[in-house]
Motif scaffolding. Structure first.
Motif, short mmCIF file in Angstrom:
data_model
loop_
_atom_site.label_atom_id
_atom_site.label_comp_id
_atom_site.label_asym_id
_atom_site.label_seq_id
_atom_site.Cartn_x
_atom_site.Cartn_y
_atom_site.Cartn_z
N PHE A 36 0.86 -1.17 0.00
CA PHE A 36 0.00 0.00 0.00
C PHE A 36 0.90 1.23 0.00
O PHE A 36 2.11 1.12 0.26
CB PHE A 36 -0.89 0.02 1.25
CG PHE A 36 -1.96 -1.03 1.25
CD1 PHE A 36 -1.68 -2.36 1.53
CD2 PHE A 36 -3.28 -0.70 0.96
CE1 PHE A 36 -2.67 -3.33 1.52
CE2 PHE A 36 -4.28 -1.66 0.96
CZ PHE A 36 -3.96 -2.98 1.24
N ARG A 37 0.31 2.37 -0.25
CA ARG A 37 1.08 3.61 -0.14
C ARG A 37 0.19 4.72 0.41
O ARG A 37 -1.04 4.68 0.26
CB ARG A 37 1.68 4.02 -1.48
CG ARG A 37 0.69 4.41 -2.55
CD ARG A 37 1.41 4.64 -3.88
NE ARG A 37 0.49 5.04 -4.95
CZ ARG A 37 0.86 5.18 -6.21
NH1 ARG A 37 2.13 4.93 -6.58
NH2 ARG A 37 -0.03 5.56 -7.12
N GLN A 38 0.84 5.67 1.04
CA GLN A 38 0.11 6.81 1.59
C GLN A 38 0.94 8.06 1.38
O GLN A 38 2.05 8.17 1.91
CB GLN A 38 -0.19 6.59 3.07
CG GLN A 38 -1.12 7.63 3.64
CD GLN A 38 -1.78 7.18 4.93
OE1 GLN A 38 -1.33 6.24 5.59
NE2 GLN A 38 -2.87 7.84 5.29
N ALA A 39 0.39 8.98 0.62
CA ALA A 39 1.03 10.27 0.39
C ALA A 39 0.51 11.26 1.42
O ALA A 39 -0.58 11.07 1.99
CB ALA A 39 0.72 10.76 -1.02
N PRO A 40 1.26 12.32 1.69
CA PRO A 40 0.82 13.31 2.69
C PRO A 40 -0.56 13.86 2.36
O PRO A 40 -0.82 14.29 1.24
CB PRO A 40 1.90 14.40 2.59
CG PRO A 40 3.10 13.69 2.10
CD PRO A 40 2.59 12.64 1.15
N GLY A 41 -1.43 13.81 3.35
CA GLY A 41 -2.77 14.36 3.18
C GLY A 41 -3.72 13.51 2.37
O GLY A 41 -4.85 13.92 2.10
N LYS A 42 -3.27 12.31 2.01
CA LYS A 42 -4.12 11.42 1.21
C LYS A 42 -4.38 10.12 1.94
O LYS A 42 -3.67 9.75 2.87
CB LYS A 42 -3.47 11.15 -0.15
CG LYS A 42 -3.35 12.37 -1.03
CD LYS A 42 -2.89 12.00 -2.43
CE LYS A 42 -2.86 13.21 -3.34
NZ LYS A 42 -2.43 12.85 -4.72
N ALA A 43 -5.41 9.43 1.50
CA ALA A 43 -5.77 8.16 2.11
C ALA A 43 -4.80 7.06 1.67
O ALA A 43 -4.16 7.15 0.63
CB ALA A 43 -7.19 7.78 1.72
N ARG A 44 -4.70 6.06 2.50
CA ARG A 44 -3.89 4.89 2.16
C ARG A 44 -4.54 4.18 0.98
O ARG A 44 -5.76 3.96 0.97
CB ARG A 44 -3.81 3.96 3.36
CG ARG A 44 -2.87 2.80 3.20
CD ARG A 44 -2.74 2.04 4.52
NE ARG A 44 -2.24 2.91 5.58
CZ ARG A 44 -1.99 2.48 6.82
NH1 ARG A 44 -2.18 1.21 7.14
NH2 ARG A 44 -1.56 3.32 7.73
N GLU A 45 -3.73 3.79 0.00
CA GLU A 45 -4.29 3.13 -1.16
C GLU A 45 -3.53 1.85 -1.50
O GLU A 45 -2.32 1.75 -1.29
CB GLU A 45 -4.29 4.06 -2.38
CG GLU A 45 -2.93 4.49 -2.86
CD GLU A 45 -2.99 5.28 -4.16
OE1 GLU A 45 -4.07 5.36 -4.78
OE2 GLU A 45 -1.94 5.83 -4.55
N PHE A 46 -4.27 0.91 -2.02
CA PHE A 46 -3.71 -0.36 -2.46
C PHE A 46 -2.84 -0.13 -3.69
O PHE A 46 -3.21 0.61 -4.60
CB PHE A 46 -4.85 -1.32 -2.79
CG PHE A 46 -4.43 -2.61 -3.41
CD1 PHE A 46 -4.46 -2.79 -4.78
CD2 PHE A 46 -4.00 -3.67 -2.61
CE1 PHE A 46 -4.09 -3.99 -5.36
CE2 PHE A 46 -3.62 -4.88 -3.19
CZ PHE A 46 -3.67 -5.04 -4.57
N VAL A 47 -1.68 -0.78 -3.73
CA VAL A 47 -0.78 -0.68 -4.87
C VAL A 47 -0.72 -2.01 -5.63
O VAL A 47 -0.96 -2.06 -6.83
CB VAL A 47 0.63 -0.26 -4.42
CG1 VAL A 47 1.59 -0.27 -5.61
CG2 VAL A 47 0.60 1.10 -3.76
N ALA A 48 -0.38 -3.08 -4.92
CA ALA A 48 -0.23 -4.39 -5.56
C ALA A 48 -0.32 -5.48 -4.51
O ALA A 48 0.03 -5.26 -3.35
CB ALA A 48 1.10 -4.48 -6.29
N GLY A 49 -0.78 -6.65 -4.92
CA GLY A 49 -0.89 -7.77 -4.00
C GLY A 49 -0.58 -9.07 -4.72
O GLY A 49 -0.69 -9.16 -5.95
N ILE A 50 -0.18 -10.08 -3.94
CA ILE A 50 0.18 -11.38 -4.51
C ILE A 50 -0.33 -12.48 -3.60
O ILE A 50 -0.24 -12.39 -2.37
CB ILE A 50 1.71 -11.46 -4.73
CG1 ILE A 50 2.08 -12.73 -5.50
CG2 ILE A 50 2.47 -11.35 -3.42
CD1 ILE A 50 3.51 -12.70 -6.02
N SER A 51 -0.88 -13.52 -4.19
CA SER A 51 -1.39 -14.64 -3.41
C SER A 51 -0.23 -15.43 -2.80
O SER A 51 0.92 -15.25 -3.17
CB SER A 51 -2.24 -15.55 -4.29
OG SER A 51 -1.44 -16.08 -5.34
#
Length: 123
Positions: A36-51
């Motif tokens: 996941f990633r979180q930029a200043p002032g922004k919500a945490r967001e999904f970037v990539a996932g692996i089973s």
């Protein structure tokens, strides 16, 4: 499970970075692993996932074709190769583990979190 993310840094636009997330305490080989990633002032967001077996991956539309997630269960480590970086990729990147079979995107579904590593992309 303790997760330790590393590999962040400062890079110019168009450059590459490879993030690593090492797990300790318990094996994560039976967990979905995601970034996941979180930029200043922004919500945490999904970037990539692996089973857990690595046979299934998922990416946010904003990184598809530029980022690649992989894992090495023998080393209890997951990687995020980031190419063609853009200034809008600047954020703290966090790895997370979910005791599940399929990759899900809501961050609230994840059981374990690392401390994050900062990625800064200059224009």
């Amino acid at each position: 499970v303790q997760l330790q993310a590393s590999g962040g840094g400062l890079v110019q636009a168009g450059g590459s970075l490879r993030l690593s997330c090492a797990a300790s305490g318990r094996t994560t080989s039976n967990c979905v692993m995601s970034w996941f990633r979180q930029a200043p002032g922004k919500a945490r967001e999904f970037v990539a996932g692996i089973s857990w077996r690595g046979g299934s991956t998922a990416y946010a539309d904003s990184v598809k074709g530029r980022f690649t997630i992989s894992r090495d269960n023998a080393k209890n480590t997951v990687y995020l190769q980031m190419d063609s970086l853009k200034p809008e990729d600047t954020a703290v990147y966090l790895c997370a583990a979910d005791r599940a079979i399929v990759v899900v995107t809501p961050w609230s579904e994840y059981d374990y979190w690392g401390q994050g590593t900062l990625v800064t992309v200059s224009s």
